[in-house]
Write a protein that holds these residues in place. Sequence first.
Motif, PDB file in Angstrom:
ATOM      1  N   LEU A  57      56.060  44.834  35.365  1.00  0.00           N
ATOM      2  CA  LEU A  57      56.197  43.899  34.255  1.00  0.00           C
ATOM      3  C   LEU A  57      55.042  42.890  34.234  1.00  0.00           C
ATOM      4  CD1 LEU A  57      60.021  43.135  34.509  1.00  0.00           C
ATOM      5  CD2 LEU A  57      58.888  44.713  32.936  1.00  0.00           C
ATOM      6  N   GLY A  58      54.992  42.134  33.143  1.00  0.00           N
ATOM      7  CA  GLY A  58      54.105  40.978  33.096  1.00  0.00           C
ATOM      8  C   GLY A  58      52.922  41.111  32.158  1.00  0.00           C
ATOM      9  N   HIS A  59      52.833  40.188  31.186  1.00  0.00           N
ATOM     10  CA  HIS A  59      51.698  40.195  30.257  1.00  0.00           C
ATOM     11  C   HIS A  59      50.969  38.855  30.209  1.00  0.00           C
ATOM     12  CE1 HIS A  59      55.309  39.096  27.860  1.00  0.00           C
ATOM     13  NE2 HIS A  59      54.487  38.194  27.323  1.00  0.00           N
ATOM     14  N   GLU A  60      51.372  37.917  31.036  1.00  0.00           N
ATOM     15  CA  GLU A  60      50.655  36.636  31.153  1.00  0.00           C
ATOM     16  C   GLU A  60      50.044  36.578  32.548  1.00  0.00           C
ATOM     17  OE1 GLU A  60      52.651  33.106  28.889  1.00  0.00           O
ATOM     18  OE2 GLU A  60      54.224  34.161  29.969  1.00  0.00           O
ATOM     19  N   PHE A  61      48.735  36.802  32.642  1.00  0.00           N
ATOM     20  CA  PHE A  61      48.110  36.819  33.965  1.00  0.00           C
ATOM     21  C   PHE A  61      46.619  36.526  33.856  1.00  0.00           C
ATOM     22  CE2 PHE A  61      48.025  41.131  32.301  1.00  0.00           C
ATOM     23  CZ  PHE A  61      46.717  41.536  32.537  1.00  0.00           C
ATOM     24  N   MET A  62      46.067  36.133  34.986  1.00  0.00           N
ATOM     25  CA  MET A  62      44.634  35.876  35.084  1.00  0.00           C
ATOM     26  C   MET A  62      44.204  36.185  36.519  1.00  0.00           C
ATOM     27  SD  MET A  62      44.448  31.717  35.284  1.00  0.00           S
ATOM     28  CE  MET A  62      42.686  31.771  35.663  1.00  0.00           C
ATOM     29  N   GLY A  63      42.888  36.222  36.737  1.00  0.00           N
ATOM     30  CA  GLY A  63      42.445  36.500  38.095  1.00  0.00           C
ATOM     31  C   GLY A  63      40.957  36.710  38.197  1.00  0.00           C
ATOM     32  N   ILE A  64      40.557  37.407  39.260  1.00  0.00           N
ATOM     33  CA  ILE A  64      39.159  37.625  39.604  1.00  0.00           C
ATOM     34  C   ILE A  64      38.817  39.104  39.441  1.00  0.00           C
ATOM     35  CG2 ILE A  64      37.392  37.330  41.381  1.00  0.00           C
ATOM     36  CD1 ILE A  64      38.686  34.705  40.452  1.00  0.00           C
ATOM     37  N   VAL A  65      37.725  39.380  38.769  1.00  0.00           N
ATOM     38  CA  VAL A  65      37.287  40.756  38.579  1.00  0.00           C
ATOM     39  C   VAL A  65      36.875  41.348  39.929  1.00  0.00           C
ATOM     40  CG1 VAL A  65      35.582  42.255  37.490  1.00  0.00           C
ATOM     41  CG2 VAL A  65      36.556  40.324  36.206  1.00  0.00           C
ATOM     42  N   GLU A  66      37.457  42.478  40.266  1.00  0.00           N
ATOM     43  CA  GLU A  66      37.140  43.182  41.511  1.00  0.00           C
ATOM     44  C   GLU A  66      36.213  44.370  41.284  1.00  0.00           C
ATOM     45  OE1 GLU A  66      38.293  42.764  44.969  1.00  0.00           O
ATOM     46  OE2 GLU A  66      38.427  40.773  44.078  1.00  0.00           O
ATOM     47  N   GLU A  67      36.361  45.024  40.132  1.00  0.00           N
ATOM     48  CA  GLU A  67      35.584  46.238  39.859  1.00  0.00           C
ATOM     49  C   GLU A  67      35.541  46.445  38.351  1.00  0.00           C
ATOM     50  OE1 GLU A  67      35.763  51.044  40.991  1.00  0.00           O
ATOM     51  OE2 GLU A  67      37.372  49.676  41.629  1.00  0.00           O
ATOM     52  N   VAL A  68      34.448  46.979  37.839  1.00  0.00           N
ATOM     53  CA  VAL A  68      34.342  47.296  36.419  1.00  0.00           C
ATOM     54  C   VAL A  68      33.851  48.729  36.252  1.00  0.00           C
ATOM     55  CG1 VAL A  68      33.947  44.913  35.707  1.00  0.00           C
ATOM     56  CG2 VAL A  68      32.001  46.383  36.215  1.00  0.00           C
ATOM     57  N   GLY A  69      34.262  49.373  35.164  1.00  0.00           N
ATOM     58  CA  GLY A  69      33.774  50.693  34.826  1.00  0.00           C
ATOM     59  C   GLY A  69      32.365  50.618  34.261  1.00  0.00           C
ATOM     60  N   PRO A  70      31.706  51.741  34.130  1.00  0.00           N
ATOM     61  CA  PRO A  70      30.313  51.752  33.681  1.00  0.00           C
ATOM     62  C   PRO A  70      30.109  51.266  32.249  1.00  0.00           C
ATOM     63  CG  PRO A  70      31.195  53.987  33.833  1.00  0.00           C
ATOM     64  CD  PRO A  70      32.191  53.086  34.486  1.00  0.00           C
ATOM     65  N   GLY A  71      31.175  51.233  31.442  1.00  0.00           N
ATOM     66  CA  GLY A  71      31.043  50.764  30.073  1.00  0.00           C
ATOM     67  C   GLY A  71      31.203  49.272  29.906  1.00  0.00           C
ATOM     68  N   VAL A  72      31.478  48.557  30.979  1.00  0.00           N
ATOM     69  CA  VAL A  72      31.688  47.100  30.903  1.00  0.00           C
ATOM     70  C   VAL A  72      30.419  46.399  31.358  1.00  0.00           C
ATOM     71  CG1 VAL A  72      33.098  45.157  31.682  1.00  0.00           C
ATOM     72  CG2 VAL A  72      34.157  47.405  31.336  1.00  0.00           C
ATOM     73  N   LYS A  73      29.736  45.761  30.425  1.00  0.00           N
ATOM     74  CA  LYS A  73      28.463  45.115  30.724  1.00  0.00           C
ATOM     75  C   LYS A  73      28.545  43.591  30.748  1.00  0.00           C
ATOM     76  CE  LYS A  73      26.621  49.228  30.585  1.00  0.00           C
ATOM     77  NZ  LYS A  73      26.315  49.946  31.847  1.00  0.00           N
ATOM     78  N   ASN A  74      29.633  43.040  30.228  1.00  0.00           N
ATOM     79  CA  ASN A  74      29.734  41.587  30.101  1.00  0.00           C
ATOM     80  C   ASN A  74      30.520  40.933  31.226  1.00  0.00           C
ATOM     81  OD1 ASN A  74      32.043  42.898  29.072  1.00  0.00           O
ATOM     82  ND2 ASN A  74      32.631  41.091  27.897  1.00  0.00           N
ATOM     83  N   LEU A  75      31.061  41.730  32.138  1.00  0.00           N
ATOM     84  CA  LEU A  75      31.789  41.199  33.290  1.00  0.00           C
ATOM     85  C   LEU A  75      31.219  41.803  34.563  1.00  0.00           C
ATOM     86  CD1 LEU A  75      35.528  41.481  32.132  1.00  0.00           C
ATOM     87  CD2 LEU A  75      34.079  39.450  32.061  1.00  0.00           C
ATOM     88  N   LYS A  76      31.392  41.066  35.659  1.00  0.00           N
ATOM     89  CA  LYS A  76      30.943  41.561  36.964  1.00  0.00           C
ATOM     90  C   LYS A  76      31.944  41.126  38.029  1.00  0.00           C
ATOM     91  CE  LYS A  76      27.954  37.582  38.033  1.00  0.00           C
ATOM     92  NZ  LYS A  76      28.545  36.757  36.979  1.00  0.00           N
TER      93      LYS A  76
END
Length: 385
Positions: A57-76
């Motif tokens: 469950l759960g749709h209200e959340f936040m946190g730290i990016v651990e890994e991104v796919g190759p199509g994600v260029k704006n997050l690290k």
Amino acid sequence: MRAVVFHNPKDVRVETIDDPRIEEARDAILRVTSTAICGSDLHIYNGMFPQPRNMVLGHEFMGIVEEVGPGVKNLKKGDRVVVPFPISCGTCRFCNMQLPTHCENSNPENYGPEGELLKGKGAALFGYTDLYGGYNGGQAEYVRVPYADYGPRKVPDNFTDEQVLFLTDIFPTGWAAVDWANLQGGETVAVWGCGPVGIMAMKSAWLQGAKRVIGIDIQDYRLRMAEKSANVETINARNVDAVEVIRDMTGGYGADVCIDAVGMEADRTAMEKAMNVVQMEKGSMKVLERCFDSVRRAGTVSVVGVYGSPYNNFPLHQWFDKGIKLMGGQAWVHRYIDNLISLVQDGKVVLDDIITHNVPLSEASRMYDIFNKKEDNCVKVVLKP
């Protein structure tokens, strides 16, 4: 990882499950630092929305990016983000219209034009049943975020999680309720329901130019929170006829805007519950009816409380005779969130003053029970993985 897993109505457990992984190029994996229990989570908890299999469950959340796919260029890795509760692609017809809750691509198994209970749903939502995509939610140590190049927003490190967490849902939802009413300045806004979304709607009403804001509820502790957090006048609808009081407060006309921040899980009598079963209805639309009663002629009713079934005796005649403008739905979080982040940064709004319980994720089962039973003056629960 540890996660809050729905099994059956009234049965949620904190369990160890497999960690999420990158599945698509635009995915990210987030290490959740804070998550919350939302009133709409209770619709699943209470069996108002069917969910046949176990899910996080759960749709209200936040946190730290651990890994991104190759199509994600704006997050690290290491970026701190909040995540809007709708899952939206950012490229389809409706996303291009800034209507992310109607995204055509995130809920392929159940998407369609009908909008009915068991078919034709809109965009996917995190942790909100198979009907809305079947994605695991964020009441967990880690979560997979699809379309991570479109949804998540970076937040400043000088704010605590609690100060920005509610940008994920309840503040944008309260903002949407008021935005849909198109205030011109000087209006009276009556908000039915002094839970988290209702209080955020009250805060939003002041920010968007209301002259007078009234909160209505049947729980004294929620009314006190609305008075303290949103500086509003309040009415206890258990003790008085709230519709008549609102009319008395507005020269007999009614409020310019009424907001239904309760939805289908309004308090019901045993007879009303029995009629729901006979009529195959989920919950009650009594708060919507009260909004129709208490809004002025040619006023606006905004609905952000969730409804999940058709209802007999919908007051169509009253809507027509009074010329009521009616708008509702899931909030367009992606449209609003950047402006709302600025309001927090500029100190124009405080979001964390409604938190009553800040507890470890391990206590989630107990807190679902307390929140659902309206015990311990519980208004808003934050869970810490």
